[in-house]
Design an enzyme around this catalytic site. Structure first.
Site, short mmCIF file in Angstrom:
data_model
loop_
_atom_site.label_atom_id
_atom_site.label_comp_id
_atom_site.label_asym_id
_atom_site.label_seq_id
_atom_site.Cartn_x
_atom_site.Cartn_y
_atom_site.Cartn_z
N GLU A 163 -4.83 1.89 2.29
CA GLU A 163 -5.03 0.56 3.46
C GLU A 163 -5.31 1.06 4.75
O GLU A 163 -5.95 0.34 5.65
CB GLU A 163 -3.69 -0.11 3.19
CG GLU A 163 -3.74 -1.56 3.69
CD GLU A 163 -3.22 -1.74 5.46
OE1 GLU A 163 -3.46 -2.69 5.97
OE2 GLU A 163 -2.93 -0.81 5.88
N GLU A 164 -4.49 2.07 5.42
CA GLU A 164 -4.25 2.36 6.73
C GLU A 164 -5.88 2.98 7.23
O GLU A 164 -6.03 2.88 8.42
CB GLU A 164 -3.41 3.66 7.08
CG GLU A 164 -2.00 3.14 6.66
CD GLU A 164 -1.48 2.04 7.71
OE1 GLU A 164 -2.20 1.80 8.72
OE2 GLU A 164 -0.22 1.98 7.27
N ASP A 201 -0.23 4.53 0.96
CA ASP A 201 -0.74 5.30 1.99
C ASP A 201 0.13 5.31 3.19
O ASP A 201 0.63 4.12 3.61
CB ASP A 201 -2.13 5.35 2.03
CG ASP A 201 -2.51 3.94 2.80
OD1 ASP A 201 -2.31 3.16 2.39
OD2 ASP A 201 -3.53 4.29 3.82
N ASP A 212 3.68 -6.42 3.84
CA ASP A 212 3.18 -5.42 4.76
C ASP A 212 3.24 -6.25 6.20
O ASP A 212 2.64 -5.55 7.17
CB ASP A 212 1.78 -5.09 4.68
CG ASP A 212 1.33 -3.95 5.31
OD1 ASP A 212 2.30 -3.19 5.58
OD2 ASP A 212 -0.10 -3.65 5.10
N HIS A 264 4.08 3.59 12.61
CA HIS A 264 3.03 4.76 12.76
C HIS A 264 3.48 5.60 13.99
O HIS A 264 2.75 6.12 14.70
CB HIS A 264 1.56 3.94 13.40
CG HIS A 264 0.71 3.02 12.56
ND1 HIS A 264 -0.45 2.93 12.50
CD2 HIS A 264 1.42 2.48 11.14
CE1 HIS A 264 -0.54 2.07 11.41
NE2 HIS A 264 0.36 1.95 10.72
N HIS A 278 0.88 -1.16 -0.04
CA HIS A 278 0.04 -0.15 0.18
C HIS A 278 0.76 1.26 -0.06
O HIS A 278 2.07 1.23 0.72
CB HIS A 278 -0.95 -0.07 1.23
CG HIS A 278 -0.59 -0.06 2.54
ND1 HIS A 278 0.02 1.07 3.36
CD2 HIS A 278 -0.21 -1.11 3.35
CE1 HIS A 278 0.25 0.63 4.41
NE2 HIS A 278 0.17 -0.37 4.65
N ASP A 323 6.15 1.42 6.52
CA ASP A 323 4.58 0.84 6.30
C ASP A 323 3.92 1.73 5.37
O ASP A 323 3.33 2.71 5.70
CB ASP A 323 4.21 0.88 7.92
CG ASP A 323 2.58 0.35 7.61
OD1 ASP A 323 2.25 -0.41 6.86
OD2 ASP A 323 2.08 0.22 8.92
ZN ZN Z 1 0.77 -1.46 6.33
#
Ligand code: ZN
Length: 413
Positions: free
Chosen positions: A178-179, A83, A201, A384, A81, A144
């Site tokens: 995706e997030e 994003d 991922d 994150h 992904h 990520d």
């Molecule tokens: Zn991810």
């Protein structure tokens, strides 16, 4: 392990991480943010440059491409992904590379108070001598899932440069959003055209994940009775008080994200908005099993019904919507994609581990829609947040595993 992919992976991740591509769950567009097109369009150009076939950006914001096969076999998809997570500052990321990590504390140029320590982080301690990429201290890194993007692009480039390497047809998909749980739309399985697929991922080397949460979201709407507070006696019904009562009655010492781990599920109040006349509560419900998830929905309904019964003049409604389901339900019927990935790990001396993830991936939804899609490690850690880091050599291990997996998927002749 050879170091032939290290420089390419490092350059790719540094290049991709510097591009803003944060998603936004409060947006109703697809993709949720325009900035994600900067990544998507770049990947279209790069895929064309390396000679991929069928390169396409769909109207729902997914980049698709084909690596033509050289042998018969199943069509295998690889997804990542573009994003980055909305939970932390993800604008103006300044990636930096620590060559040959010395095994000590890592400090951050733009945030002197921040320390990434191997003492708190046994996995980092095991990476002495490797090349570590972090952000500068004010943002997340976005490994990520730009690590996944870098791994897939490096694999694709290598295969297209080496048309003699055996592999079946491979399909690539780079997804947005995706997030915020909107990476896989209903059209994707038909456009992906893969017999099975993998998301890149995952975290630690060796992770081959085929169990995710089952997930619902819930919205509770509370309508009180609004009236001038000076004339409110025995007439006003304050929605804020009722919302507080609902939150107070839900479990707090158990069944919350902060009190659970392993295979336990939870109810999580994510938002509380409104005022005395109307309130809205948002929750997410998580469990590994369908029954457990249903129980949590029932509990929420019972609590709301009890508060409603105590104040019949209010209107309280509960709306529960499915998000995704544990991919194990489908994968355990045919473990071939999981076994293939595990065998590819073992071929490189990596012991595969399959711990259930307390979250979902694009693969959770894809699997439910008919494309079995386990998740493969990339090396990403502390995602994150500002401490996010990744080892270049872990990305190289993932690249080698994917190349071996593609080779093993080809029918031998
Ligand atoms: Zn991810």
């Amino acid at each position: 392990m050879s170091r032939k992919f290290d420089q390419e992976l490092q350059d790719r991740l540094v290049r991709y991480a510097a591009i803003d591509s944060q998603s936004d769950e409060n947006s109703s567009t697809t993709p949720s943010t325009d900035c994600q097109f900067d990544m998507l369009n770049l990947l279209v150009d790069e895929l064309r440059d390396i000679g991929a076939a069928d390169v396409q950006l769909t109207d729902y914001g997914v980049v698709l491409a084909t690596i033509p096969g050289t042998r018969p076999g199943p069509t295998v998809g690889f997804l990542a992904h573009v994003d980055t997570a909305p939970q932390f500052n993800a604008s103006g990321v300044k990636p930096r590379v620590i060559q040959g990590y010395n095994g000590g504390d890592i400090s951050f140029p733009d945030n002197p108070d921040l320390v990434l320590s191997p003492d708190a982080n046994p996995y980092l301690a095991s990476k002495q001598g490797e090349d570590i990429i972090t952000a500068s201290g004010l943002t997340l890194l976005g490994g990520d899932d730009k690590a996944g993007v870098a791994i897939i692009m490096t694999m694709a480039r290598h295969l297209l440069d080496n048309p003699d390497l055996p592999r079946p047809t491979l399909r690539i998909a780079f997804t947005p959003d995706e997030e915020i749980g909107r990476g896989v739309g209903p059209q994707l399985p038909r456009h992906l055209q893969a017999d099975f697929a993998y998301t890149l991922d995952g975290g630690e080397v060796g992770e081959i994940i085929y169990e995710s949460f089952s997930a619902d979201r819930a919205v509770v709407r509370i309508k009180g009775v609004s009236i001038h507070p000076g004339q409110a006696k025995e007439k006003m019904v304050n929605a804020a008080h009722l919302a507080a009562k609902i939150v107070q009655t839900l479990p707090q010492a158990t069944m919350t994200p902060e009190t659970t781990d392993g295979r336990e599920g939870f109810l999580h109040v994510t938002d509380m908005n409104g005022g005395s006349s109307e309130m809205e509560l948002k929750l997410i419900l998580r469990d590994f099993e369908r029954e457990g998830l249903e129980d949590k929905g029932d509990l929420l309904r019972q609590v709301c019904a009890a508060v409603q019964a105590g104040e019949p003049r209010a209107e309280i409604s509960v709306e529960i919507t499915p998000q995704y389901r544990n991919m194990r339900y489908w994968l355990e019927e045919d473990m071939t994609p999981v076994e293939l990935a595990r065998d590819a790990c073992r071929a490189h001396g990596i012991e595969p581990v399959s711990t259930p993830i307390r979250g979902g991936t694009d693969g959770s939804r894809l699997t439910e829609l008919g494309v079995p899609t386990p998740n493969i490690f990339t090396g990403m850690q502390e995602i994150h947040g500002p401490l996010e880091w990744i080892s270049v050599q872990d990305m190289a291990r993932a690249t080698e595993v994917c190349l071996t997996l593609a080779q093993m998927a080809a029918k031998q002749d």
